[in-house]
Design a protein around this motif. Structure first.
Motif, PDB file in Angstrom:
ATOM      1  N   ASN A 149     -33.889  -7.665  -5.039  1.00 59.47           N
ATOM      2  CA  ASN A 149     -34.358  -6.572  -4.200  1.00 59.47           C
ATOM      3  C   ASN A 149     -35.383  -7.102  -3.202  1.00 59.47           C
ATOM      4  N   GLU A 150     -34.991  -8.107  -2.449  1.00 56.56           N
ATOM      5  CA  GLU A 150     -35.853  -8.699  -1.424  1.00 56.56           C
ATOM      6  C   GLU A 150     -35.764  -7.867  -0.152  1.00 56.56           C
ATOM      7  N   LYS A 151     -36.898  -7.599   0.473  1.00 60.39           N
ATOM      8  CA  LYS A 151     -36.929  -6.806   1.699  1.00 60.39           C
ATOM      9  C   LYS A 151     -36.265  -7.596   2.828  1.00 60.39           C
ATOM     10  N   VAL A 152     -35.208  -7.028   3.403  1.00 56.45           N
ATOM     11  CA  VAL A 152     -34.495  -7.629   4.528  1.00 56.45           C
ATOM     12  C   VAL A 152     -34.443  -6.576   5.626  1.00 56.45           C
ATOM     13  N   MET A 153     -35.296  -6.723   6.611  1.00 62.72           N
ATOM     14  CA  MET A 153     -35.404  -5.705   7.647  1.00 62.72           C
ATOM     15  C   MET A 153     -34.433  -5.935   8.799  1.00 62.72           C
ATOM     16  N   ARG A 154     -34.260  -7.177   9.223  1.00 59.97           N
ATOM     17  CA  ARG A 154     -33.493  -7.458  10.433  1.00 59.97           C
ATOM     18  C   ARG A 154     -32.251  -8.291  10.136  1.00 59.97           C
ATOM     19  N   PHE A 155     -31.305  -8.218  11.036  1.00 58.83           N
ATOM     20  CA  PHE A 155     -30.057  -8.973  10.944  1.00 58.83           C
ATOM     21  C   PHE A 155     -30.339 -10.476  10.909  1.00 58.83           C
ATOM     22  N   VAL A 156     -31.331 -10.925  11.652  1.00 63.43           N
ATOM     23  CA  VAL A 156     -31.687 -12.349  11.655  1.00 63.43           C
ATOM     24  C   VAL A 156     -32.138 -12.796  10.265  1.00 63.43           C
ATOM     25  N   GLU A 157     -32.847 -11.944   9.547  1.00 63.15           N
ATOM     26  CA  GLU A 157     -33.286 -12.289   8.195  1.00 63.15           C
ATOM     27  C   GLU A 157     -32.094 -12.388   7.248  1.00 63.15           C
ATOM     28  N   LEU A 158     -31.137 -11.468   7.382  1.00 63.53           N
ATOM     29  CA  LEU A 158     -29.932 -11.532   6.563  1.00 63.53           C
ATOM     30  C   LEU A 158     -29.195 -12.843   6.825  1.00 63.53           C
ATOM     31  N   ASN A 159     -29.090 -13.232   8.074  1.00 65.52           N
ATOM     32  CA  ASN A 159     -28.409 -14.490   8.412  1.00 65.52           C
ATOM     33  C   ASN A 159     -29.127 -15.702   7.835  1.00 65.52           C
ATOM     34  N   ARG A 160     -30.432 -15.705   7.871  1.00 65.95           N
ATOM     35  CA  ARG A 160     -31.203 -16.814   7.287  1.00 65.95           C
ATOM     36  C   ARG A 160     -30.919 -16.916   5.795  1.00 65.95           C
ATOM     37  N   LEU A 161     -30.945 -15.787   5.106  1.00 64.44           N
ATOM     38  CA  LEU A 161     -30.685 -15.780   3.668  1.00 64.44           C
ATOM     39  C   LEU A 161     -29.248 -16.211   3.358  1.00 64.44           C
ATOM     40  N   LEU A 162     -28.287 -15.750   4.169  1.00 65.49           N
ATOM     41  CA  LEU A 162     -26.892 -16.161   3.976  1.00 65.49           C
ATOM     42  C   LEU A 162     -26.746 -17.672   4.156  1.00 65.49           C
ATOM     43  N   SER A 163     -27.367 -18.202   5.191  1.00 62.88           N
ATOM     44  CA  SER A 163     -27.291 -19.637   5.464  1.00 62.88           C
ATOM     45  C   SER A 163     -27.896 -20.441   4.309  1.00 62.88           C
ATOM     46  N   GLU A 164     -29.008 -19.970   3.785  1.00 55.77           N
ATOM     47  CA  GLU A 164     -29.634 -20.655   2.651  1.00 55.77           C
ATOM     48  C   GLU A 164     -28.748 -20.580   1.412  1.00 55.77           C
ATOM     49  N   ARG A 165     -28.171 -19.430   1.167  1.00 57.08           N
ATOM     50  CA  ARG A 165     -27.337 -19.261  -0.030  1.00 57.08           C
ATOM     51  C   ARG A 165     -26.074 -20.127   0.030  1.00 57.08           C
ATOM     52  N   PHE A 166     -25.398 -20.105   1.173  1.00 62.14           N
ATOM     53  CA  PHE A 166     -24.129 -20.827   1.298  1.00 62.14           C
ATOM     54  C   PHE A 166     -24.311 -22.256   1.824  1.00 62.14           C
ATOM     55  N   LYS A 167     -25.564 -22.603   2.173  1.00 64.23           N
ATOM     56  CA  LYS A 167     -25.893 -23.949   2.653  1.00 64.23           C
ATOM     57  C   LYS A 167     -25.035 -24.371   3.842  1.00 64.23           C
ATOM     58  N   ARG A 168     -24.822 -23.424   4.723  1.00 65.97           N
ATOM     59  CA  ARG A 168     -24.017 -23.642   5.930  1.00 65.97           C
ATOM     60  C   ARG A 168     -24.542 -22.734   7.046  1.00 65.97           C
ATOM     61  N   MET A 169     -24.191 -23.107   8.262  1.00 61.94           N
ATOM     62  CA  MET A 169     -24.446 -22.209   9.387  1.00 61.94           C
ATOM     63  C   MET A 169     -23.444 -21.065   9.306  1.00 61.94           C
ATOM     64  N   ILE A 170     -23.838 -19.918   9.799  1.00 57.80           N
ATOM     65  CA  ILE A 170     -22.986 -18.733   9.775  1.00 57.80           C
ATOM     66  C   ILE A 170     -22.218 -18.659  11.099  1.00 57.80           C
ATOM     67  N   HIS A 171     -20.936 -18.390  10.996  1.00 50.78           N
ATOM     68  CA  HIS A 171     -20.070 -18.210  12.166  1.00 50.78           C
ATOM     69  C   HIS A 171     -19.464 -16.815  12.052  1.00 50.78           C
ATOM     70  N   TRP A 172     -19.869 -15.918  12.952  1.00 52.18           N
ATOM     71  CA  TRP A 172     -19.370 -14.546  12.934  1.00 52.18           C
ATOM     72  C   TRP A 172     -18.066 -14.482  13.715  1.00 52.18           C
ATOM     73  N   GLN A 173     -16.964 -14.278  12.994  1.00 47.22           N
ATOM     74  CA  GLN A 173     -15.636 -14.250  13.576  1.00 47.22           C
ATOM     75  C   GLN A 173     -15.100 -12.817  13.608  1.00 47.22           C
ATOM     76  N   PRO A 174     -14.291 -12.483  14.601  1.00 43.67           N
ATOM     77  CA  PRO A 174     -13.688 -11.147  14.625  1.00 43.67           C
ATOM     78  C   PRO A 174     -12.832 -10.927  13.375  1.00 43.67           C
ATOM     79  N   CYS A 175     -12.852  -9.713  12.896  1.00 46.54           N
ATOM     80  CA  CYS A 175     -12.101  -9.337  11.688  1.00 46.54           C
ATOM     81  C   CYS A 175     -10.678  -8.926  12.054  1.00 46.54           C
ATOM     82  N   LEU A 176      -9.722  -9.484  11.354  1.00 50.03           N
ATOM     83  CA  LEU A 176      -8.311  -9.143  11.530  1.00 50.03           C
ATOM     84  C   LEU A 176      -7.939  -8.157  10.417  1.00 50.03           C
ATOM     85  N   PHE A 177      -7.798  -6.888  10.776  1.00 46.88           N
ATOM     86  CA  PHE A 177      -7.442  -5.887   9.740  1.00 46.88           C
ATOM     87  C   PHE A 177      -6.328  -5.004  10.218  1.00 46.88           C
TER      88      PHE A 177
END
Length: 172
Positions: A144-172
């Motif tokens: 339950n870590e406070k995540v206010m901004r999209f940039v913070e979510l991206n930082r946490l994702l990058s740390e968790r997956f140990k990779r840079m994040i690449h936002w790709q269009p969704c094919l649905f």
């Protein structure tokens, strides 16, 4: 004196929106492809992290699950919605998926299990202390870590997956 309060609120909103991601050094260190910067569409997987634009100033995030997106709505309801409903009343016409550099979505079984367990719960929504990014991070990490901004979510994702994040269009 409502006019000064209005202008103060509008100024604060403009400052927050202005900090989106184009000038944020932290964002540039963890994101390789910004939402909308690449046209290679990716098929979503259960547990994938998705986002869309909100009035070209903010981002809204959720978790992909079986053709739907689990999101924290502004009234506090955690619900599953269609991709079309996820985009409704928002400025974005596209959903993006957090991927690695070879277009594989970041998706974990525990993430979608955590999201499913919370469907139809109410969570006291607060734009700063308990927003959609906070909800997504709770589903991913169980924390339950406070995540206010999209940039913070991206930082946490990058740390968790140990990779840079690449936002790709969704094919649905």
């Amino acid at each position: 004196m409502p006019a000064p309060l209005f202008w103060f609120g509008a100024s604060a909103l403009a400052l927050l929106a202005g900090a989106k991601y184009s000038s944020d050094k932290q964002f540039k260190q963890v994101v390789g492809t910004l939402p909308g910067d690449c046209d290679r569409a990716v098929k979503p997987m259960d547990g994938a992290i998705v986002c869309c634009g909100v009035y070209e100033m903010f981002d809204h995030s959720g978790i992909w699950l079986d053709g739907k997106i689990i999101e924290l709505k502004g009234n506090g309801l955690i619900r599953g919605v269609s991709p079309q409903r996820f985009l409704k009343d928002r400025s974005g016409e596209q959903i993006f998926i957090a991927c690695n550099s070879v277009y594989q979505p970041f998706a974990e079984r525990q993430t979608f299990e955590n999201a499913v367990a919370r469907i139809f719960e109410y969570s006291q929504y607060d734009v700063v202390n308990n927003n959609c990014h906070n909800f997504v991070w709770q589903c991913i990490s169980g924390e339950n870590e406070k995540v206010m901004r999209f940039v913070e979510l991206n930082r946490l994702l990058s740390e968790r997956f140990k990779r840079m994040i690449h936002w790709q269009p969704c094919l649905f």
